[in-house]
Design an enzyme around this catalytic site. Sequence first.
Site, short mmCIF file in Angstrom:
data_model
loop_
_atom_site.label_atom_id
_atom_site.label_comp_id
_atom_site.label_asym_id
_atom_site.label_seq_id
_atom_site.Cartn_x
_atom_site.Cartn_y
_atom_site.Cartn_z
N ASP A 51 1.06 -1.61 -0.08
CA ASP A 51 0.35 -0.28 0.08
C ASP A 51 0.58 1.21 0.18
OD1 ASP A 51 -3.47 0.44 0.44
OD2 ASP A 51 -1.76 2.01 1.41
N TYR A 141 -12.27 13.61 -5.74
CA TYR A 141 -11.36 13.49 -6.49
C TYR A 141 -10.87 14.41 -7.24
CZ TYR A 141 -9.26 10.78 -10.27
OH TYR A 141 -8.59 10.68 -11.57
#
Length: 347
Positions: A51, A141
């Site tokens: 990650d 976003y």
Amino acid sequence: MTILVTGGAGYIGSHCVQQLLAAGQKVCVIDNLSRGHREAVPSQASFFQLDLGETDELIDVMKSQRIEKVIHFAALAYVGESVENPLPYYANNTAGTLSLLQAMRQSRVSQIVFSSTCATYGIPEQIPVTEESAQTPINPYGWSKLFIEQILTDCAGSYPNFGFIGLRYFNVAGCAMNGSLGEDHSPETHLIPNCLNTALGKQSHVTILGNDYPTADGTCIRDYIHVEDICRAHLLALNALTPQANRFYNVGLGSGFSVLDVVQTTEQVTGREIPIEYQARRPGDPPVLSASHEKITRELGWSPRHTSLTEIIESAWNWFQKHPDGYQGLGQGQGPTASPGDSGEQA
Ligand code: UDP
């Protein structure tokens, strides 16, 4: 030199890995596989399931793999989802990228190509959008990416060896022309895959999210750019990276198509009827987006090779017909392979 590709198991990242390998580059992929597919990573690339937040592990990979440059794709990228649930967008896209940049700094890796987005422009003042247009996102976003644009600009201003090129994508679409890689999102929200899944009978209809926009047919207009053209822009950007590079480029076809244009073109390509239903607008959607790509053409010599919507949808239809369940069922090693010159497009 080895290129680190974050998100290399994802849709755009995997196509880029294939082009990098075909161009003779050594590639190392990191991906947390939350949305990517291990099967989409060619066996010639090294792979680490990590990650972006795992800074220490990123440092280990950068050092052990002798990473020289980074191409950073890994991100959450659904406008609608970002409006419904913004925190994962800021955690993954903004904080995750900060972790990556800290790992780069501690590993003395100082050059990066960053995936930004036309969503940073919000509702543009003029169409086509140039890089100088005001950036006022209308969804989380877009903000999650714009924050990183600022951080990269600050890093280039303060760290002498740091260089970046940010590519602001418009609507990436289509699949590898050689049929080896595709688009397989879960959940799937994008228009062209939804049209093709309808053509395959996997869903009953396509929902058109708003027909009261100020456009000729009332549906949103977007600039659809073939995934292999986007990837070629990354290879050119990689070659153009220098210490202190500090540039952003739009990457789009330069022409826009409405949602209804896409549905009709999909009907022509597939020879199948695509039933539609209208619903309310999706929060966070600007009415019209299309790119001026004049700057990247002038400075990096990039221009799109797949210039018709028909060709873009045909390449995706080819993949969807052969892989109706996406990468599911494809074992590791049954996915793509690539060696210098044998697959993918080259810059
Ligand atoms: N859209 C739609 N129905 C769908 C998916 C998308 O009408 O099932 C619309 C969406 O509102 C937008 C355009 O199609 O105007 C492109 O959306 P997509 O999700 O493919 O890409 P985005 O523009 O969000 O990156």
